[in-house]
Design a protein around this motif. Structure first.
Motif, PDB file in Angstrom:
ATOM      1  N   LYS A 119       0.827  -1.206   0.000  1.00 21.70           N
ATOM      2  CA  LYS A 119       0.000   0.000   0.000  1.00 21.70           C
ATOM      3  C   LYS A 119       0.860   1.254   0.000  1.00 21.70           C
ATOM      4  O   LYS A 119       0.622   2.195  -0.776  1.00 21.70           O
ATOM      5  CB  LYS A 119      -0.915  -0.006   1.213  1.00 21.70           C
ATOM      6  CG  LYS A 119      -1.893   1.152   1.255  1.00 21.70           C
ATOM      7  CD  LYS A 119      -2.823   1.028   2.462  1.00 21.70           C
ATOM      8  CE  LYS A 119      -3.818   2.196   2.495  1.00 21.70           C
ATOM      9  NZ  LYS A 119      -4.711   2.081   3.676  1.00 21.70           N
ATOM     10  N   GLU A 120       1.891   1.292   0.844  1.00 19.87           N
ATOM     11  CA  GLU A 120       2.780   2.443   0.908  1.00 19.87           C
ATOM     12  C   GLU A 120       3.566   2.608  -0.395  1.00 19.87           C
ATOM     13  O   GLU A 120       3.753   3.719  -0.891  1.00 19.87           O
ATOM     14  CB  GLU A 120       3.759   2.291   2.080  1.00 19.87           C
ATOM     15  CG  GLU A 120       3.134   2.433   3.454  1.00 19.87           C
ATOM     16  CD  GLU A 120       2.469   1.144   3.923  1.00 19.87           C
ATOM     17  OE1 GLU A 120       2.004   1.111   5.060  1.00 19.87           O
ATOM     18  OE2 GLU A 120       2.421   0.170   3.142  1.00 19.87           O
ATOM     19  N   LYS A 123       1.164   3.878  -3.163  1.00 18.53           N
ATOM     20  CA  LYS A 123       0.769   5.264  -2.934  1.00 18.53           C
ATOM     21  C   LYS A 123       1.856   6.229  -3.384  1.00 18.53           C
ATOM     22  O   LYS A 123       1.589   7.237  -4.064  1.00 18.53           O
ATOM     23  CB  LYS A 123       0.463   5.474  -1.450  1.00 18.53           C
ATOM     24  CG  LYS A 123      -0.023   6.884  -1.118  1.00 18.53           C
ATOM     25  CD  LYS A 123      -0.342   7.006   0.361  1.00 18.53           C
ATOM     26  CE  LYS A 123      -0.817   8.427   0.686  1.00 18.53           C
ATOM     27  NZ  LYS A 123      -1.114   8.571   2.132  1.00 18.53           N
TER      28      LYS A 123
END
Length: 556
Positions: A119-120, A123
């Motif tokens: 996710k990081e 993003k």
């Protein structure tokens, strides 16, 4: 075992503390970089590479590679610095930088995702890459535009905007979006879902924004006037050329709306192009100008129509595609008898529809010219009008490479024959009476009274014809000279023989200068002044001519 692991990793982690370092660890030892990747989670490192290598990740550098599949040769391999240097010797500086950065990002992304930090990673990637795409389009001049504002914008503003868009679209598709697709596919090659999601977030909105302009253009006017067709065809040609790239780049469901918009624009542009052609034909048919062209010269409708058709012929490929779905349905049999399309050797384009349509438009023009010719009260002027205008049509076809190819040599031969026919008709209508006043060569000699009658008839007929024809216009210098030579060759030798044979017989006549007003040489001079639209014959000039003639004969 745990303590031993911590002891071995602590020096590496401390050396490359993410909270203190300001440069990428990949700019130093790649061996230590490998060890660091194994030891820690890499959100900050991933973001730092994206941020600090924006020049290396510039889409123009990325898209320099030949194809999407070609990136497999740059798979990240944990090599020593020496091995990487040796492997990079054959790569250009830009390609080398792009390949190294892409490989670095790929291995970090895979490591972060496998450790649960996808996710990081995603993003950071989306944020940086989307800003690059948005900035790229901004630099290319692509802006969002409200429909209401666009519809109020004058075409004088839109035309340069369309020209700029065509250039921007080529760069945007082949460099910006293609580069982003290649980069995204490489970095997230291990996950189709992540790859597609990232590219959607980065490119979908911008892609729709890029291809909104053609849609706005075709929706601006339901019946665009004929002159719009050229910008519409430019747009169509640009999108059509980019279509293979568009379909390759936006090839999955989440971004399919960009591809759909581009293809939809092509279809609407084809319809608008056909509408323009229809309006153009109606413009020819409905031309109601009553003013006659002075001197039987070239009509404005002929000039504008042939200029338009000449320009059209340069868009044969676009027209062939646009007309494929809109074949001419009316007067088919008549058109087939009038025109047979030439067979052009082009395996990629079927030019038949374009050839037939252009032949039809010219036929519509010729029919309109026939109607306008009937408005002249003088028959000879009607034929001269047709000669002038058809000569322009034929010359335009002959001198325009694309137009000549589309219509073929048979078309030219047929219309050159028609031109000769009108020329003959003009000559008969304008000069036949003059020819008839010169006696036919016979063995019988005319009496003085008969000779006087023929001189009088010739004088009246020639002066009448000359005054009428000298006000006529032939703008084409070559055609004008051809007419003069043709008339002179047919008239002057016959008159000269008659003049030399019978003038001595009339030497004793009173006022001979009024009876015989034209010497053969003067006749040639008068004929040379024809078709400039300015009558040259006057009483003083003809009297001067006669006086000169009398002096040479010793009369008076």
């Amino acid at each position: 075992m745990v303590e031993e692991t911590l002891d071995s990793t602590e020096p590496i982690i401390k050396k490359w503390d993410p909270n203190t370092k300001t440069i990428s660890l990949f700019s130093h030892s790649r061996k230590q970089a490998k060890e660091f990747i194994i030891c820690v989670r890499l959100k900050k490192e991933f973001f730092m590479i994206l941020s600090s290598n924006l020049d290396q990740l510039d889409p123009e550098s990325v898209s320099g590679h030949s194809s999407i599949s070609s990136y497999s040769e740059f798979e990240y391999v944990m090599q020593s610095d020496d091995e990487m240097e040796k492997a990079s010797e054959s790569i250009s500086e830009v390609e080398k930088a792009s390949a190294l950065v892409m490989s670095d990002l790929k291995v970090i992304a895979e490591t972060m995702i496998s450790c649960g930090y996808g996710k990081e990673c995603i993003k950071s990637y989306k944020m940086i890459r989307k800003s690059i795409v948005d900035e790229g389009l901004h630099l290319l001049g692509i802006q969002k535009c409200k429909i209401s504002l666009f519809n109020r914008t004058d075409w004088s503003v839109l035309e340069p905007m369309i020209k700029n868009w065509i250039k921007a679209a080529k760069i945007g598709v082949t460099t910006l979006f293609k580069g982003e697709k290649l980069l995204c596919d490489h970095v997230f090659s291990s996950s189709t879902t992540i790859r597609d999601s990232c590219f959607y977030e980065i490119a979908n909105e911008s892609g729709l924004n890029l291809f909104s302009l053609p849609e706005l253009v075709v929706n601006k006017e339901k019946k665009p006037p004929p002159e719009r067709i050229f910008k519409l065809m430019d747009l169509y040609a640009a999108i059509s050329e980019l279509r293979p790239e568009i379909e390759l780049i936006f090839n999955f469901d989440s971004v399919a709306s960009v591809k759909t918009l581009a293809i939809s624009s092509l279809k609407k542009l084809k319809n608008s192009i056909h509408t323009c052609l229809t309006e153009f034909e109606l413009t020819i048919q409905k031309d109601s100008s009553k003013a006659l062209t002075p001197g039987g010269g070239i009509h404005r409708l002929t000039r504008t129509t042939m200029s338009f058709i000449s320009s059209l012929s340069g868009y044969s490929r676009v027209l062939s595609e646009a007309l494929a779905e809109h074949a001419i349905k009316r007067n088919t049999r008549f058109l087939e008898s009038y025109f047979t399309a030439p067979i052009l050797e082009d395996e990629h384009i079927n030019h038949h529809a374009t050839s037939v349509h252009i032949a039809w438009l010219i036929l519509v023009l010729l029919c309109k010219l026939d109607i306008k010719a009937e408005s002249y009260k003088d028959v000879s002027l009607s034929y001269l009008f047709l000669v002038n205008n058809i000569r322009l049509v034929v010359d335009t076809v002959r001198s325009t490479h694309h137009l000549r190819n589309l219509l073929g040599d048979d078309w030219l031969t047929k219309h050159e024959a028609k031109l000769r026919s009108y020329t003959t008709n003009y000559e008969n209508a304008a000069w036949a009476k003059v020819y008839q006043t010169v006696p036919v060569r016979t063995s019988t000699t005319l009496s003085p009274d008969q000779a006087k009658t023929h001189f009088k008839r010739f004088h009246v007929a020639f002066e009448e014809a000359y005054m009428k024809q000298s006000s006529c216009v032939i703008l084409d210098a070559k055609l004008r000279d051809e007419f003069k030579v043709y008339i002179a060759r047919k008239l002057v030798p016959e008159y000269k023989e008659f003049y030399q044979k019978y003038l001595p017989m009339l030497r004793e006549e009173i006022n001979i200068e009024m009876l015989v007003r034209f010497k053969p040489d003067n006749l040639e001079n008068y004929l040379s002044d024809l078709f400039h639209g300015t009558p040259m014959l006057s009483d003083s000039s003809s009297s001067a001519s006669s006086s000169s003639m009398c002096i040479s004969l010793g009369c008076g």
